[in-house]
Design a protein around this motif. Structure first.
Motif, PDB file in Angstrom:
ATOM      1  N   GLU A 276       0.887  -1.127  -0.055  1.00 31.44           N
ATOM      2  CA  GLU A 276      -0.001   0.144  -0.017  1.00 31.44           C
ATOM      3  C   GLU A 276       0.967   1.096   0.021  1.00 31.44           C
ATOM      4  O   GLU A 276       1.812   1.363   0.726  1.00 31.44           O
ATOM      5  N   ASP A 277       0.682   2.189  -0.931  1.00 30.59           N
ATOM      6  CA  ASP A 277       1.283   3.489  -0.937  1.00 30.59           C
ATOM      7  C   ASP A 277       0.433   4.694  -1.050  1.00 30.59           C
ATOM      8  O   ASP A 277       0.487   4.881  -2.580  1.00 30.59           O
ATOM      9  N   GLY A 278      -0.172   5.111  -0.198  1.00 30.53           N
ATOM     10  CA  GLY A 278      -1.425   6.051  -0.257  1.00 30.53           C
ATOM     11  C   GLY A 278      -0.791   7.322   0.416  1.00 30.53           C
ATOM     12  O   GLY A 278       0.350   7.301   0.981  1.00 30.53           O
ATOM     13  N   PRO A 279      -1.699   8.329   0.417  1.00 29.09           N
ATOM     14  CA  PRO A 279      -1.376   9.709   0.981  1.00 29.09           C
ATOM     15  C   PRO A 279      -1.472   9.803   2.472  1.00 29.09           C
ATOM     16  O   PRO A 279      -0.726  10.598   3.116  1.00 29.09           O
ATOM     17  N   ARG A 280      -1.849   8.704   3.154  1.00 29.47           N
ATOM     18  CA  ARG A 280      -1.899   8.629   4.541  1.00 29.47           C
ATOM     19  C   ARG A 280      -1.556   7.553   5.185  1.00 29.47           C
ATOM     20  O   ARG A 280      -1.292   7.182   6.326  1.00 29.47           O
ATOM     21  N   ARG A 281      -1.345   6.208   4.400  1.00 35.90           N
ATOM     22  CA  ARG A 281      -0.723   5.041   4.791  1.00 35.90           C
ATOM     23  C   ARG A 281       0.133   4.386   3.759  1.00 35.90           C
ATOM     24  O   ARG A 281      -0.223   4.317   2.537  1.00 35.90           O
ATOM     25  N   ALA A 282       1.189   3.895   4.227  1.00 31.20           N
ATOM     26  CA  ALA A 282       2.188   2.874   3.103  1.00 31.20           C
ATOM     27  C   ALA A 282       2.689   1.800   3.996  1.00 31.20           C
ATOM     28  O   ALA A 282       2.885   1.917   5.072  1.00 31.20           O
ATOM     29  N   GLY A 283       3.022   0.811   3.211  1.00 26.96           N
ATOM     30  CA  GLY A 283       3.611  -0.242   3.822  1.00 26.96           C
ATOM     31  C   GLY A 283       3.325  -1.608   2.930  1.00 26.96           C
ATOM     32  O   GLY A 283       2.808  -1.399   1.728  1.00 26.96           O
ATOM     33  N   PHE A 284       3.831  -2.843   3.578  1.00 23.51           N
ATOM     34  CA  PHE A 284       3.621  -4.025   3.006  1.00 23.51           C
ATOM     35  C   PHE A 284       3.679  -5.065   3.800  1.00 23.51           C
ATOM     36  O   PHE A 284       3.840  -4.881   4.998  1.00 23.51           O
ATOM     37  N   ALA A 285       3.354  -6.285   3.114  1.00 25.60           N
ATOM     38  CA  ALA A 285       3.570  -7.467   4.103  1.00 25.60           C
ATOM     39  C   ALA A 285       4.206  -8.362   3.307  1.00 25.60           C
ATOM     40  O   ALA A 285       4.119  -8.600   2.019  1.00 25.60           O
ATOM     41  N   TYR A 286       5.198  -9.345   3.937  1.00 21.96           N
ATOM     42  CA  TYR A 286       5.518 -10.452   3.244  1.00 21.96           C
ATOM     43  C   TYR A 286       5.233 -11.620   3.997  1.00 21.96           C
ATOM     44  O   TYR A 286       4.863 -11.681   5.272  1.00 21.96           O
ATOM     45  N   GLY A 287       5.126 -12.841   3.097  1.00 22.59           N
ATOM     46  CA  GLY A 287       4.734 -13.928   3.888  1.00 22.59           C
ATOM     47  C   GLY A 287       5.846 -14.983   3.573  1.00 22.59           C
ATOM     48  O   GLY A 287       6.676 -14.953   2.796  1.00 22.59           O
ATOM     49  N   THR A 288       5.765 -16.003   4.520  1.00 24.03           N
ATOM     50  CA  THR A 288       7.077 -16.973   4.700  1.00 24.03           C
ATOM     51  C   THR A 288       6.941 -17.929   3.477  1.00 24.03           C
ATOM     52  O   THR A 288       5.829 -18.437   2.930  1.00 24.03           O
TER      53      THR A 288
END
Length: 171
Positions: free
Chosen positions: A90-102
């Motif tokens: 997610e890379d938005g104007p108020r929130r950004a980040g990611f998740a990775y799975g094993t």
């Protein structure tokens, strides 16, 4: 997506974590709203992990869905490789980040998300994860692994705070 070592792919996005796993929810303030862009860029390029000495090997410099990422903890022949794949970004104007799975070969089985978001005029960093042991040594270590995961999240938060302060944005 058949290489994942767990079935609940993407569960961290909705923050409804599945049963049968250890859950981790960590949140810390990074700075005021002016640090969001720097914090988002740092999170999406794995800078907090690198800043605390984790060796990150990835097929790209920035988190994108499907990116293979291997984290390496330890030194030399004692380094433990933890292969993952980015499952959402997610890379938005108020929130950004990611998740990775094993993936197969990771010492744990589950998913971990790293997020920055603006709330009440501040930027907050969160780590949201669910995991369970996948190797004999993580099973044997029991609560030590859980303690390590909490310490790891705190170290990432501190590193992100330092990284954004270096940019001269933290207030």
């Amino acid at each position: 997506m058949s290489g994942f070592s767990y079935a609940e792919i993407g569960a961290t996005r909705a923050e409804v974590l599945p049963r049968g796993y250890h859950h981790l929810r960590y949140r810390t303030r990074i700075g005021d709203a002016s640090v969001l862009a720097a914090a988002a860029e740092a999170v999406l390029t794995f800078a907090p992990q690198r800043a605390i000495g984790v060796r990150i090997t990835a097929d790209g410099a920035r988190a994108v869905e499907g990116l293979a990422v291997t984290s390496g903890l330890g030194v030399g022949s004692l380094r433990i490789a933890a292969p993952c794949e980015v499952v959402w970004v997610e890379d938005g104007p108020r929130r950004a980040g990611f998740a990775y799975g094993t993936l197969a070969g990771h010492p744990e089985s589950g998913e971990e998300a790293f997020l920055v978001e603006v709330a009440d005029g501040s930027v907050w960093f969160s780590v949201i994860a669910f995991s369970r042991p996948a190797r004999w040594y993580t099973k044997a270590a029991g609560p030590v692994v859980v303690g390590f995961q909490h310490t790891y999240a705190r170290l990432l938060g501190r590193a992100l705070r330092r990284l954004t302060a270096r940019e001269g944005h933290a207030r």
